[in-house]
Design a protein around this motif. Structure first.
Motif, PDB file in Angstrom:
ATOM      1  N   ALA A 106       0.842  -1.202   0.000  1.00 21.45           N
ATOM      2  CA  ALA A 106       0.000   0.000   0.000  1.00 21.45           C
ATOM      3  C   ALA A 106       0.875   1.248   0.000  1.00 21.45           C
ATOM      4  CB  ALA A 106      -0.930  -0.004   1.214  1.00 21.45           C
ATOM      5  N   ALA A 107       2.005   1.184   0.704  1.00 21.50           N
ATOM      6  CA  ALA A 107       2.920   2.331   0.717  1.00 21.50           C
ATOM      7  C   ALA A 107       3.508   2.563  -0.674  1.00 21.50           C
ATOM      8  CB  ALA A 107       4.027   2.101   1.738  1.00 21.50           C
ATOM      9  N   VAL A 108       3.843   1.473  -1.361  1.00 19.07           N
ATOM     10  CA  VAL A 108       4.341   1.610  -2.737  1.00 19.07           C
ATOM     11  C   VAL A 108       3.262   2.264  -3.591  1.00 19.07           C
ATOM     12  CG1 VAL A 108       5.112   0.365  -4.783  1.00 19.07           C
ATOM     13  CG2 VAL A 108       5.857  -0.392  -2.533  1.00 19.07           C
ATOM     14  N   ALA A 109       2.030   1.770  -3.439  1.00 14.99           N
ATOM     15  CA  ALA A 109       0.936   2.298  -4.248  1.00 14.99           C
ATOM     16  C   ALA A 109       0.663   3.758  -3.917  1.00 14.99           C
ATOM     17  CB  ALA A 109      -0.333   1.473  -4.023  1.00 14.99           C
ATOM     18  N   SER A 110       0.951   4.170  -2.691  1.00 11.37           N
ATOM     19  CA  SER A 110       0.710   5.586  -2.391  1.00 11.37           C
ATOM     20  C   SER A 110       1.976   6.413  -2.589  1.00 11.37           C
ATOM     21  CB  SER A 110       0.118   5.770  -1.004  1.00 11.37           C
ATOM     22  OG  SER A 110       0.838   5.069  -0.046  1.00 11.37           O
ATOM     23  N   GLY A 111       2.862   5.931  -3.418  1.00 11.35           N
ATOM     24  CA  GLY A 111       3.944   6.773  -3.904  1.00 11.35           C
ATOM     25  C   GLY A 111       5.110   6.978  -2.957  1.00 11.35           C
ATOM     26  N   THR A 112       5.262   6.119  -1.971  1.00 12.10           N
ATOM     27  CA  THR A 112       6.382   6.281  -1.050  1.00 12.10           C
ATOM     28  C   THR A 112       7.678   5.810  -1.714  1.00 12.10           C
ATOM     29  OG1 THR A 112       4.811   5.757   0.674  1.00 12.10           O
ATOM     30  CG2 THR A 112       7.107   5.832   1.309  1.00 12.10           C
ATOM     31  N   ARG A 113       8.733   6.603  -1.527  1.00 13.14           N
ATOM     32  CA  ARG A 113      10.014   6.243  -2.124  1.00 13.14           C
ATOM     33  C   ARG A 113      10.633   5.060  -1.390  1.00 13.14           C
ATOM     34  NH1 ARG A 113      11.895  10.367  -5.409  1.00 13.14           N
ATOM     35  NH2 ARG A 113      10.415  12.078  -5.415  1.00 13.14           N
ATOM     36  N   THR A 114      11.481   4.332  -2.131  1.00 10.92           N
ATOM     37  CA  THR A 114      12.025   3.092  -1.577  1.00 10.92           C
ATOM     38  C   THR A 114      12.784   3.321  -0.270  1.00 10.92           C
ATOM     39  OG1 THR A 114      12.233   2.332  -3.831  1.00 10.92           O
ATOM     40  CG2 THR A 114      13.345   1.037  -2.155  1.00 10.92           C
TER      41      THR A 114
END
Lengths: 343, 316
Positions: B209-217
């Motif tokens: 979900a964090a990836v989907a909400s645009g959080t950087r690696t």
């Protein structure tokens, strides 16, 4: 004409199977093998099918949570399937997700405020901390949670409340479409109804499109506009809700619908019990993928892959039966499935 | 248990107005099993629920206290020789006796706690830190993973004590080198643990979900992955601490560790070894202190493991 939010064509995702001494690729799991669909603004498309048919893989593919094998995904007119992750990041705002398990969907070490603020910060949707606080408060209102609960930890909430936090997190990015990956499957019936109604209200309020991945046909029938039925990595039938539940045009859909429990004690119903298991997606059968379990399968089904064909009313089905004369088509000369006869 | 009819209106009984036909009896409903114990809150409630943490923690606290305040606990100079007073039995003058050079065993044991605790804590800290970095790296980069993990496999195939002895043979005996040698030997296990945790966390829906909400690696690593690896890592660190104290004693005992001039429990035992049959107390007291300290650290680790996540027991 309504705006097309998401368009997927010939999507394929094959997972390599690693094995052998040197860890080479020894085969592929054909999880999704040529799936096409589209979703318009404010519309719900449900993706149904049994476990392991690739529903969730489709969901994760359109979210670009992993690279795709092939196919096109067009989000709001932009191709995102081959976009490098750097330029994709700002576009991720438009498509958000709610997962099945409300207990592992929230980082146990972040407070609700931090969870909801993350997308707002990432996409630069607020200019100050005060504005973030205000937006987080509005999100809590939207999902009917008390505003002062933002300083709590995820473990202090029940499953249904956590799922509403997940929905709030998805809404925080102000998306155009939300992928609900079995979003209500892990909840009990009363909470399920609550979440489904919340999703419907939000959809009406915000004009959201939704890709609703589920195996629960009763819920799908309750809340969807159109339905796509998946079997073994492919879509076998797409139609609007009434048409699909009233006159299924694929034997698999027919069997699925006949398996829905009827809430009438002692009701008579014809159940179509499929024989055998779903074939392995590592070695899908040739021809129509359903022929190994189809009660109507004939010679052609074993050799030729049926195409998804329109019957003229926008009801698409991939079945050879429709090529023959209508009078001999067992699918058309039947009463609609019991569970949905009233609807 | 015999079934008895209950008077109407009583809890678990029939609603008023309903009578039981003759010849029929209705079994009593068993009451719900609910504990009326209110869990105690605060630090005392926590310690009451996890006695292992309470016992281990207080024993370890005593050891740390002893090590820090050794000069004020009626000790003498632990290296002062008194050849005239050698190998004395425990007495008012020499609480734990004196060794073959007339040094006070009590003072030496108390000062020896410093070496053990410094080595144990330092190794736990550095091995965890380096293991964490290596584990995060290999959990996130497939190419780095395949190289790092093969190296770790190679290191794990050498027994840790042998590896430490070999490293000590290459360097001069000092406490720093003992720490270095044991840390190197412990790193593979930590990085494996962290890597495993990272790999399972990466698949968690909240990370997706964090990836989907645009959080950087890098932000995902520091905000979502790292905090969730710290719990199992802390537990592992206590076990490393205990193992390092034992390894330090072994290295000192065989003369490959802390130089003999510094009193450490391993050194004291090594020197008392020759007189074991006639003067057992020289070996006995440092051995008891070592056992208690290791037990304390292990108890603390077990307690922390249970407190953080009972399922961790299988992973470590």
């Amino acid at each position: 004409m309504t705006k097309r939010i998401l368009e997927v064509s010939d999507l394929k995702k094959h997972f390599p199977i690693r094995g052998g001494l040197l860890g080479g690729t020894v085969g592929y799991v054909y999880a999704v093998d040529g799936v096409s669909f589209h979703i318009n603004q404010g519309e719900t498309l449900s993706l149904v099918g049994e476990s392991g048919c690739g529903k969730s893989t489709v969901g994760k593919s359109v979210l670009r949570l992993f690279p795709l094998t092939s196919g096109q995904v067009v989000l709001n007119g932009k191709r995102i399937d081959d976009m490098p992750s750097g330029s994709l990041r700002p576009l991720r705002r438009q498509i958000q997700v709610v997962f099945q398990d409300p207990f592992s969907s929230l980082n146990p070490r972040l407070r609700v405020r931090e969870i909801l603020a993350e997308p707002i910060r990432n996409f630069g949707l607020a200019n100050s901390e005060a504005e973030i606080d205000e937006k987080v408060g509005q999100l809590m209102d939207k999902v009917r949670l008390p505003r002062d609960a933002v300083n709590r930890w995820p473990h202090e909430f029940s499953g249904g409340q956590r799922q509403r936090i997940c929905i709030a997190r998805a809404l925080a990015a102000e998306p155009d479409i939300i992928v609900c990956d079995e979003a209500v499957s892990a909840l009990d019936v009363s909470v399920k109804a609550q979440i489904v109604n919340l999703l419907q209200d939000l959809q009406a309020e915000l004009g959201l499109a939704m890709l609703f991945i589920s195996h629960d046909l009763a819920i799908v029938e309750h809340m969807t506009h159109r339905v796509a039925v998946m079997y073994l990595g492919q879509i076998v039938e797409v139609a609007d809700r009434k048409s699909l539940f009233g006159t299924p045009r694929h034997p698999y859909t027919e069997a699925l619908l006949s398996a829905v429990p009827v809430p009438v004690p002692g009701a008579l119903r014809e159940r179509i019990v499929l024989q055998g298991d779903v074939p392995s997606p590592i070695k899908p059968p040739p021809g129509c993928r359903f022929h190994t379990r189809c009660p109507y399968a004939f010679d052609r089904c074993r050799k030729e892959v049926p195409a998804l064909k329109d019957d003229g009313t926008g009801h698409l089905a991939a079945c050879h039966l429709h090529d023959g004369p209508a009078a001999e088509n067992p699918l058309l000369n039947k009463a609609p499935p019991t569970a949905f006869r009233a609807a | 248990m015999s079934a008895t009819a209950l008077p109407p209106g009583s809890p678990g009984g029939l609603p008023p107005g309903v009578s039981i036909p003759p010849g029929l009896a209705i079994a009593k409903l068993p009451p719900d099993i609910l504990s009326d114990v209110k869990p105690r809150r605060g630090i005392w409630g926590f310690l009451g629920r996890y006695p292992a943490i309470a016992i281990g923690g207080s024993l370890l606290f005593i050891m740390v206290f002893v090590a820090v305040f050794a000069p004020f606990l009626f000790t003498k100079d632990p290296t002062a020789l008194a050849p005239a007073l050698r190998t004395r039995e425990p007495s008012a003058q020499f609480w734990f006796g004196s060794d073959m050079l007339g040094r006070d065993v009590y003072s030496r044991v108390l000062y020896g706690a410093r070496v053990s605790l410094i080595v144990g804590f330092s190794v736990a800290f550095f091995a965890s830190l380096i293991g964490l970095i290596i584990g995060l790296l290999s959990g996130f980069n497939r190419i780095a993973d395949s190289i790092i993990m093969r190296v770790m496999d190679g290191m794990m195939s050498i027994p840790p004590i042998l590896l430490a002895i070999a490293l000590m043979a290459l360097t001069r005996g000092s406490v720093q080198n003992v720490i270095l040698a044991i840390t190197v030997a412990e790193i593979p296990r930590v990085s494996r643990l962290v890597r495993g945790v990272v790999l399972s966390l990466r698949e968690q829906p909240y990370v997706e979900a964090a990836v989907a909400s645009g959080t950087r690696t890098w932000k995902i690593i520091f905000k979502h992955i790292l905090p969730n690896t710290l719990a199992p890592l802390t537990v592992q660190a206590t076990y490393i601490c205990a193992a390092a104290m034992i390894t330090e004693a072994i290295l000192s005992f065989i003369g490959a560790g802390t130089p003999p001039i510094i009193p450490s429990w391993g050194n004291i035992m090594a020197e008392g070894r020759a007189l074991w049959q006639v003067k057992p107390y020289i070996v006995f007291f440092p051995a008891v202190f070592l056992s208690i300290t290791v037990l304390a650290v292990n108890l603390l680790g077990d307690g922390l493991r249970d407190a953080i996540d009972p399922r961790l027991a299988k992973r470590i």
